[in-house]
Design a protein around this motif. Structure first.
Motif, short mmCIF file in Angstrom:
data_model
loop_
_atom_site.label_atom_id
_atom_site.label_comp_id
_atom_site.label_asym_id
_atom_site.label_seq_id
_atom_site.Cartn_x
_atom_site.Cartn_y
_atom_site.Cartn_z
N LEU A 36 0.84 -1.20 0.00
CA LEU A 36 0.00 0.00 0.00
C LEU A 36 0.88 1.25 0.00
N GLN A 37 1.91 1.27 0.83
CA GLN A 37 2.80 2.44 0.86
C GLN A 37 3.54 2.59 -0.47
N LEU A 38 4.00 1.45 -1.02
CA LEU A 38 4.70 1.50 -2.32
C LEU A 38 3.80 2.11 -3.38
N ARG A 39 2.58 1.61 -3.43
CA ARG A 39 1.68 2.07 -4.49
C ARG A 39 1.19 3.50 -4.27
N LYS A 40 1.09 3.91 -3.03
CA LYS A 40 0.80 5.33 -2.78
C LYS A 40 1.94 6.18 -3.33
N ALA A 41 3.16 5.73 -3.13
CA ALA A 41 4.30 6.47 -3.68
C ALA A 41 4.23 6.51 -5.20
N CYS A 42 3.89 5.39 -5.82
CA CYS A 42 3.76 5.35 -7.29
C CYS A 42 2.72 6.36 -7.75
N SER A 64 6.31 15.16 -4.28
CA SER A 64 7.61 14.50 -4.38
C SER A 64 8.16 14.16 -3.00
N PHE A 65 8.06 15.10 -2.06
CA PHE A 65 8.50 14.80 -0.69
C PHE A 65 7.68 13.65 -0.10
N VAL A 66 6.38 13.70 -0.28
CA VAL A 66 5.53 12.65 0.29
C VAL A 66 5.81 11.30 -0.39
N ALA A 67 6.08 11.31 -1.69
CA ALA A 67 6.41 10.06 -2.39
C ALA A 67 7.69 9.45 -1.83
N ILE A 68 8.66 10.28 -1.51
CA ILE A 68 9.90 9.77 -0.90
C ILE A 68 9.56 9.10 0.43
N GLU A 69 8.75 9.74 1.23
CA GLU A 69 8.41 9.18 2.54
C GLU A 69 7.63 7.88 2.41
N ARG A 70 6.66 7.81 1.48
CA ARG A 70 5.90 6.57 1.29
C ARG A 70 6.84 5.46 0.79
N THR A 71 7.79 5.81 -0.05
CA THR A 71 8.74 4.82 -0.56
C THR A 71 9.60 4.28 0.58
N VAL A 72 10.07 5.15 1.45
CA VAL A 72 10.86 4.70 2.60
C VAL A 72 10.00 3.82 3.51
N HIS A 91 7.94 13.76 9.70
CA HIS A 91 8.74 13.71 8.48
C HIS A 91 10.21 13.41 8.79
N PRO A 92 10.82 14.15 9.71
CA PRO A 92 12.23 13.82 10.01
C PRO A 92 12.39 12.40 10.55
N GLY A 93 11.37 11.91 11.24
CA GLY A 93 11.42 10.55 11.76
C GLY A 93 11.55 9.50 10.66
N VAL A 94 10.92 9.75 9.54
CA VAL A 94 11.02 8.82 8.41
C VAL A 94 12.47 8.71 7.95
N TYR A 95 13.13 9.85 7.86
CA TYR A 95 14.52 9.84 7.39
C TYR A 95 15.45 9.21 8.42
N ARG A 96 15.18 9.47 9.70
CA ARG A 96 15.99 8.84 10.76
C ARG A 96 15.85 7.32 10.70
N GLU A 97 14.61 6.85 10.55
CA GLU A 97 14.38 5.40 10.49
C GLU A 97 15.01 4.81 9.24
N LEU A 141 14.59 13.82 -7.96
CA LEU A 141 15.10 13.16 -6.74
C LEU A 141 14.12 12.10 -6.25
N ALA A 142 12.85 12.43 -6.18
CA ALA A 142 11.86 11.47 -5.69
C ALA A 142 11.79 10.24 -6.60
N THR A 143 11.84 10.46 -7.89
CA THR A 143 11.80 9.34 -8.85
C THR A 143 13.03 8.46 -8.70
#
Length: 165
Positions: A36-42, A64-72, A91-97, A141-143
């Motif tokens: 679900l997260q992958l496809r939301k990013a797509c 684009s920022f949200v797509a990066i987060e869903r991809t992560v 948002h910063p928590g996604v990058y830390r994780e 970048l997001a792509t």
């Protein structure tokens, strides 16, 4: 428009979210939380591409920022690093994780967090102005991040990018 009308619309929106969804967005009707997260990013990337063509640069940057987060988040869930109810709430928590789980190196995760803090928030909430060049760079970048992550995933074939609906 009156405040009564706004209150009515808020109630209608709340009711819409309370009901079991029907007519679900193509590709998102999956049981697996990671997919679900992958496809939301797509879908976010596809939407950003369409919005880029229409010159809606603020939305391209945001998507684009949200797509990066869903991809992560896809990768964190796929690897079992996190459970759906334990995904980072910031948002910063996604990058830390992402760094902690090895999705990216710490320097890349820190750079992404800096981009988010310095530019996303400024563009979306403050006085920053979106432009074609900024939107192009952010979308690229997001792509690239999406392709990087899905290319290292055993479920990368589930990516919807490139499909038409």
């Amino acid at each position: 428009m009156s405040s009564t009308r706004i209150e009515t619309l808020i109630d209608e929106v709340q009711a819409a979210f309370d009901r079991c969804p029907t007519d679900i967005e193509a590709g998102l009707d999956v049981e697996d939380a990671a997919l679900l997260q992958l496809r939301k990013a797509c879908r976010l990337l596809a939407g950003a591409e369409s919005l880029q063509d229409a010159s809606y640069y603020t939305l391209v940057i945001e998507a684009s920022f949200v797509a990066i987060e869903r991809t992560v988040e896809f990768r964190l869930l796929e690897r079992g690093t996190m459970q759906p109810d334990g995904l980072p709430g910031t948002h910063p928590g996604v990058y830390r994780e992402a760094a902690a789980a090895g999705v990216f190196g710490e320097s890349i995760a820190a750079d992404l967090a800096d981009l988010w803090r310095d530019h996303r928030a400024k563009t979306y909430y403050q006085d920053g102005l979106a432009s074609a060049a900024r939107a192009d760079a952010m979308y690229e970048l997001a792509t690239e991040i999406h392709a990087y992550v899905t290319g290292r995933s055993r479920q990368g074939h589930e990516c919807l990018c490139g499909e038409t609906t």
